[in-house]
Design an enzyme around this catalytic site. Structure first.
Site, PDB file in Angstrom:
ATOM      1  N   ALA A 197      41.867  33.239  39.983  1.00  0.00           N
ATOM      2  CA  ALA A 197      41.961  34.460  40.780  1.00  0.00           C
ATOM      3  C   ALA A 197      40.814  35.408  40.434  1.00  0.00           C
ATOM      4  O   ALA A 197      40.146  35.259  39.409  1.00  0.00           O
ATOM      5  CB  ALA A 197      43.305  35.135  40.529  1.00  0.00           C
TER       6      ALA A 197
ATOM      7  N   GLY B 244      44.546  29.073  40.769  1.00  0.00           N
ATOM      8  CA  GLY B 244      44.441  28.929  42.217  1.00  0.00           C
ATOM      9  C   GLY B 244      43.382  27.938  42.630  1.00  0.00           C
ATOM     10  O   GLY B 244      43.474  27.347  43.713  1.00  0.00           O
TER      11      GLY B 244
END
Length: 482
Positions: A61, A100
């Site tokens: 992120a 992510g």
């Protein structure tokens, strides 16, 4: 542009360029959807590759968005659209694919990695769980037991292991992610390799033994932590949900519960405290010293010798006219150091305070030592800190007196069951006295070197929390874990 699209023959390439680590900012997320749309509209592109430029694939992120309201498109929605791509979609990985970044790769239909690539879902270290499908897609590839171990530990998985257990499909000997991705796409188009949609794979069989064993392990090793138990719930839900969508909804509920946890705030505070604790405020353009004398013997000196050549630093055992910095092992006399050299005395945590202008207080555990400025210039302290960093020694810079020694002395004068309170009280005094450049440095040293509970965020943070938010001395009961 953070993401751009270009076709190579029959293969469309979606390339991410968001240096330094291609973090998943809002611009990258929206850029991925725009490039995907472009690739789907390109009738000459029979397959698509997602890759990143620079030194790594997506490393997680964007920290600049931490603590701010989420901006559309949200990552789970981006990955859902990637997974639904009607053309074969290949992720070409290099460097690291973390958090992510790995979830994006799991949403693709085939994963190729350059040698040396590492993957992982380290969200647990920030008090979170993977919130974009990681707890639902990874178990479909590696099974319940392995997914539990990887996600609750947050560890990095080397490419060879990732291939062995099924996270990635192949390791490429290509030189660049573009070459690797194009080659994999051509093999898939030729029928030599098979792409598959992770979310359409059957959910793994329920494994109550593995779930119970992980619960027991966590109750022993980390009973006060919140997010690891939520991870177990999410992976268990993967085996029981009627569909991927139902599992993703449960994952999102548990992710938001972690987001609301005070522990997440404490762990995020420490994450930011660990960024650049070696920087002295107000000093610009400082350079490391190049000529260093190591006086006496200390285990730290051995690690310096290993790193010195790569850092272009010359180490000697005897000072001379060109010596710029003298490092004195504990108990050594500063009289051997020439007048032009900056002198730093290494000091044991429980040792006597140094008379040198600078002292390096050695932590007995953890990655950070403390560089205390007693009477040197700010520039000299910064140059020493940069030199130590170049020699692979992490330091926190402070001034006047040692934060570590003060906290350690406070705990030694109190009963064992009251050491946290002692550190909290001492941290308030240290902050008032201005011994640290950033109050978060007190927390960083207390957690990393003295074992203050990480999930509380550090003694100073805990001591300055509004009383209704304080979780000091509160251990969740067992029924909050299930």
């Amino acid at each position: 542009m953070s993401v751009h699209y270009q076709r190579h023959g029959e293969v469309g390439v979606i390339s991410i360029a968001n240096p330094p680590v291609n973090a998943l900012s809002q611009a990258v997320r929206s850029g991925l959807l725009s490039a995907l749309k472009e690739g789907l509209a390109d009738q000459q592109a029979k397959a698509l590759v997602v890759m990143a430029e620079g030194r790594t694939f997506i490393a997680g992120a964007d920290i600049r968005e931490f603590g701010k309201p989420p901006q559309a498109p949200l990552l789970p929605d981006v990955i859902t659209q990637l997974e639904a791509c009607p053309k074969p979609l290949i992720a070409s990985l290099h460097g690291t694919a973390l958090g992510g970044g790995l979830e994006v790769a799991l949403g693709c239909h085939y994963r190729i990695a350059l040698a040396g690539t590492r993957v992982g879902l380290p969200e647990v270290k920030l008090g979170l769980l993977p919130g974009a499908g990681g707890t639902q897609r990874l178990p479909r590839l590696v099974g319940v037991e392995k997914a539990l171990e990887i996600i609750t530990s947050g560890r990095f998985v080397e490419a060879a292991e990732a291939q062995d257990i099924g996270i990635i499909d192949a390791i490429s000997d290509a030189q660049t992610p573009l070459e690797a991705g194009l080659a994999a796409a051509k093999e898939i188009l030729a029928g030599q390799q098979k792409a598959r949609i992770t979310g359409q794979l059957p959910a793994p069989k329920a494994n109550p033994q593995a779930i119970a064993a992980m619960h027991e392990q966590l109750e022993t090793s980390a009973p006060a932590l919140f997010s690891p138990f939520r991870i177990v719930e999410a992976i268990d839900a993967c085996t029981k949900a009627a569909s991927l969508e139902e599992g993703l909804r449960r994952e999102r509920e548990l992710f938001l519960a972690c987001m609301d946890s005070p522990q997440r705030a404490g762990l995020i505070h420490l994450f930011f405290a660990a960024r650049n604790p070696h920087v002295v405020p107000g000093v610009d353009n400082a350079e490391p010293f190049a000529q260093i004398a190591l006086i006496g013997e200390n285990p730290l000196f051995e690690t310096f010798h290993t790193a010195a050549q790569r850092a272009n630093i010359t180490l000697t055992d005897t000072p001379n006219d060109s010596t710029e910095l003298c490092l004195l092992a504990p108990g050594e006399d500063a009289s051997a150091c020439p007048s032009q050299a900056v002198t730093v005395a290494l000091q044991l945590l429980t040792g006597n305070a140094s008379a040198s202008p600078l002292s390096l207080v050695l932590a007995e555990r953890g990655p950070f030592h403390e560089l205390v400025n007693h009477s040197a210039s700010a520039t000299d302290q910064q140059r020493v800190a940069l030199t130590l960093k170049a020699l692979r020694a992490n330091v926190v810079v402070t001034q006047s007196q040692s934060v570590l020694s003060t906290l350690c002395n406070a705990t030694e004068q109190t009963p064992a069951n009251d050491t946290q309170s002692a550190m909290e009280q001492a941290s308030l005094t240290l902050a008032q006295q201005g011994t640290c450049y950033r109050e978060g440095d007190i927390d960083l040293l207390a957690v990393e070197a003295l074992g203050y509970p990480r999930h509380l965020g550090g003694p100073h943070r805990q001591a300055t929390l509004p009383s209704h938010l304080s979780i000091h001395k509160k251990t969740p009961s067992k029924d909050t874990h299930s």
